[in-house]
Design a protein around this motif. Structure first.
Motif, PDB file in Angstrom:
ATOM      1  N   GLY A   1     100.144   9.226  53.115  1.00  0.00           N
ATOM      2  CA  GLY A   1     100.843   9.582  52.176  1.00  0.00           C
ATOM      3  C   GLY A   1     102.492   9.977  52.316  1.00  0.00           C
ATOM      4  O   GLY A   1     103.079  10.549  51.597  1.00  0.00           O
ATOM      5  N   ASN A   2     102.903   9.118  53.244  1.00  0.00           N
ATOM      6  CA  ASN A   2     104.456   9.497  53.588  1.00  0.00           C
ATOM      7  C   ASN A   2     105.212   8.913  52.400  1.00  0.00           C
ATOM      8  O   ASN A   2     106.205   9.449  52.136  1.00  0.00           O
ATOM      9  CB  ASN A   2     104.742   8.713  54.911  1.00  0.00           C
ATOM     10  N   ALA A   3     104.985   7.716  51.832  1.00  0.00           N
ATOM     11  CA  ALA A   3     105.864   7.159  50.790  1.00  0.00           C
ATOM     12  C   ALA A   3     105.781   8.599  49.645  1.00  0.00           C
ATOM     13  O   ALA A   3     107.049   8.639  49.003  1.00  0.00           O
ATOM     14  CB  ALA A   3     105.298   6.059  50.444  1.00  0.00           C
ATOM     15  N   SER A   4     104.741   9.182  49.427  1.00  0.00           N
ATOM     16  CA  SER A   4     104.702  10.061  48.322  1.00  0.00           C
ATOM     17  C   SER A   4     105.375  11.321  48.856  1.00  0.00           C
ATOM     18  O   SER A   4     106.307  11.954  47.854  1.00  0.00           O
ATOM     19  CB  SER A   4     103.076  10.468  48.143  1.00  0.00           C
TER      20      SER A   4
ATOM     21  N   THR B   1     109.891   0.459  52.105  1.00  0.00           N
ATOM     22  CA  THR B   1     109.486   0.731  50.788  1.00  0.00           C
ATOM     23  C   THR B   1     110.243   1.598  49.548  1.00  0.00           C
ATOM     24  O   THR B   1     110.621   1.449  48.662  1.00  0.00           O
ATOM     25  CB  THR B   1     107.994   1.008  50.453  1.00  0.00           C
TER      26      THR B   1
ATOM     27  N   LEU C   1     105.829   6.422  41.091  1.00  0.00           N
ATOM     28  CA  LEU C   1     105.160   6.300  42.158  1.00  0.00           C
ATOM     29  C   LEU C   1     103.669   6.667  41.650  1.00  0.00           C
ATOM     30  O   LEU C   1     103.167   7.263  40.770  1.00  0.00           O
ATOM     31  CB  LEU C   1     105.303   7.440  42.951  1.00  0.00           C
TER      32      LEU C   1
ATOM     33  N   ASP D   1      98.612   4.044  51.678  1.00  0.00           N
ATOM     34  CA  ASP D   1      98.609   4.703  53.149  1.00  0.00           C
ATOM     35  C   ASP D   1      98.210   6.011  52.804  1.00  0.00           C
ATOM     36  O   ASP D   1      98.723   6.762  52.455  1.00  0.00           O
ATOM     37  CB  ASP D   1      99.816   4.549  53.916  1.00  0.00           C
TER      38      ASP D   1
ATOM     39  N   PRO E   1     100.825   8.132  43.833  1.00  0.00           N
ATOM     40  CA  PRO E   1     100.702   8.779  45.256  1.00  0.00           C
ATOM     41  C   PRO E   1      99.410   8.620  45.714  1.00  0.00           C
ATOM     42  O   PRO E   1      98.556   8.107  45.241  1.00  0.00           O
ATOM     43  CB  PRO E   1     101.022  10.327  44.825  1.00  0.00           C
TER      44      PRO E   1
ATOM     45  N   ASP F   1     102.924   0.161  49.440  1.00  0.00           N
ATOM     46  CA  ASP F   1     103.282   0.631  50.871  1.00  0.00           C
ATOM     47  C   ASP F   1     101.893   0.735  51.380  1.00  0.00           C
ATOM     48  O   ASP F   1     101.051   1.270  51.361  1.00  0.00           O
ATOM     49  CB  ASP F   1     103.852   2.103  50.822  1.00  0.00           C
TER      50      ASP F   1
ATOM     51  N   THR G   1     107.271   2.151  55.521  1.00  0.00           N
ATOM     52  CA  THR G   1     107.270   3.301  54.356  1.00  0.00           C
ATOM     53  C   THR G   1     108.708   3.587  53.982  1.00  0.00           C
ATOM     54  O   THR G   1     109.326   3.513  52.896  1.00  0.00           O
ATOM     55  CB  THR G   1     106.664   4.560  54.767  1.00  0.00           C
TER      56      THR G   1
ATOM     57  N   THR H   1      95.498   9.802  42.257  1.00  0.00           N
ATOM     58  CA  THR H   1      96.101   8.912  43.346  1.00  0.00           C
ATOM     59  C   THR H   1      95.468   7.643  43.418  1.00  0.00           C
ATOM     60  O   THR H   1      94.858   7.016  42.390  1.00  0.00           O
ATOM     61  CB  THR H   1      95.814   9.682  44.723  1.00  0.00           C
TER      62      THR H   1
ATOM     63  N   ASP I   1     101.496   3.956  46.786  1.00  0.00           N
ATOM     64  CA  ASP I   1     101.187   4.471  48.207  1.00  0.00           C
ATOM     65  C   ASP I   1      99.684   4.201  48.581  1.00  0.00           C
ATOM     66  O   ASP I   1      99.091   4.784  48.001  1.00  0.00           O
ATOM     67  CB  ASP I   1     101.680   5.986  48.493  1.00  0.00           C
TER      68      ASP I   1
END
Length: 269
Positions: free
Chosen positions: A51-54, A28, A92, A48, A94, A136, A25, A67, A46
């Motif tokens: 949601g860490n990239a978000s 990314t 993004l 995953d 999300p 990601d 992440t 999303t 995102d």
């Protein structure tokens, strides 16, 4: 639905490794920021459920009305799921924990492996004018990751500089080969990038040597150092390039973006 008659769209790169905690992440977010800093318009997808990239790009859970879940399973329009971030030219789609149930729901869908491919190739995508899409992936080889690989032109693999790092790559490479044989014959490996690298550590140097011996030119020349500023940046909901532009981590991700751009320019020539 995707339209095969439309002109070629953005370069789509899945950032994948079924092992968690390898800097997937982080790569990314910061590769996306570095590409946007270079003047390219970038979309981060995102995929995953964590949601860490978000979160790392400053989109709070309560602001994620639409999303990747809605994009994949409810065919929600791109203009409703794509959001801007505080970084210019970086956008993004999300994710929330809702995506964790997608794997089960996808099983009964006959288009289960191609939903993301089709979503990113619809006519509406053209008006956004993205140059790059970075996906990601979740830390597993599930249907979401397969969707990413079917949708992508290439796979970028972050590899943590630690013991046993290369062992997990074999299963990932098998999955890439299977996707290439069954659903996306043009899928290629963009490269392997060494992350959390400590030049003072003999182990990091050994992992690098092993990776280059085994994978050759697939390994990027750029390595991403273990850097406290890279670790701190997500807690401020910023890429490290915004949080501390002069840090070693920011410099490394700019170098990675430059290397990736040069590699793609050679392929296009």
């Amino acid at each position: 639905m995707s339209d095969p008659s439309r002109p070629s769209g953005p370069k789509i790169i899945a950032i994948a490794n079924q092992k968690g905690g390898v800097g997937k992440t982080t790569t990314t977010i910061n590769l996306g920021a570095a590409l946007s800093e270079s003047g390219y318009k970038v979309l981060v997808v995102d995929l995953d459920p964590q949601g860490n990239a978000s979160t790392g790009l400053g989109i709070e859970p309560e602001d994620r009305e639409f999303t990747t879940y809605e994009l994949l399973l409810e065919d929600t329009a791109l203009e409703r799921v794509i959001v801007s971030t505080s970084t210019a030219r970086l956008f993004l789609i999300p994710a929330t924990v809702d995506l964790s149930s997608a794997d089960m729901e996808l099983m009964s869908n006959e288009r289960r492996s191609t939903l993301l491919h089709d979503a990113l190739r619809q006519h509406d995508m053209d008006r956004f004018g993205f140059d790059y899409v970075l996906i990601d992936c979740p830390p597993s080889l599930n249907l979401l990751t397969v969707n990413a690989m079917v949708a992508a032109h290439s796979v970028l693999v972050p590899l943590q500089s630690e013991f046993f790092a290369l062992e997990g790559l074999s299963q990932l490479m098998l999955t890439i080969r299977e996707v290439r044989q069954t659903a996306n014959r043009n899928l290629r490996i963009e490269g392997v990038v060494l992350t959390m690298y400590d030049s003072r550590n003999n182990l990091s140097q050994q992992v690098e040597a092993d990776a280059r011996d085994n994978l050759g030119d697939l390994v990027f020349s750029t390595v991403i150092p273990r850097n406290v500023r890279v670790s701190e940046a997500p807690s401020y909901a910023l890429p490290v390039l915004s949080y501390d532009p002069g840090s070693k981590g920011a410099t490394a991700y700019r170098a990675l973006a430059s290397e990736l751009l040069k590699k793609n320019a050679k392929l296009a020539a």
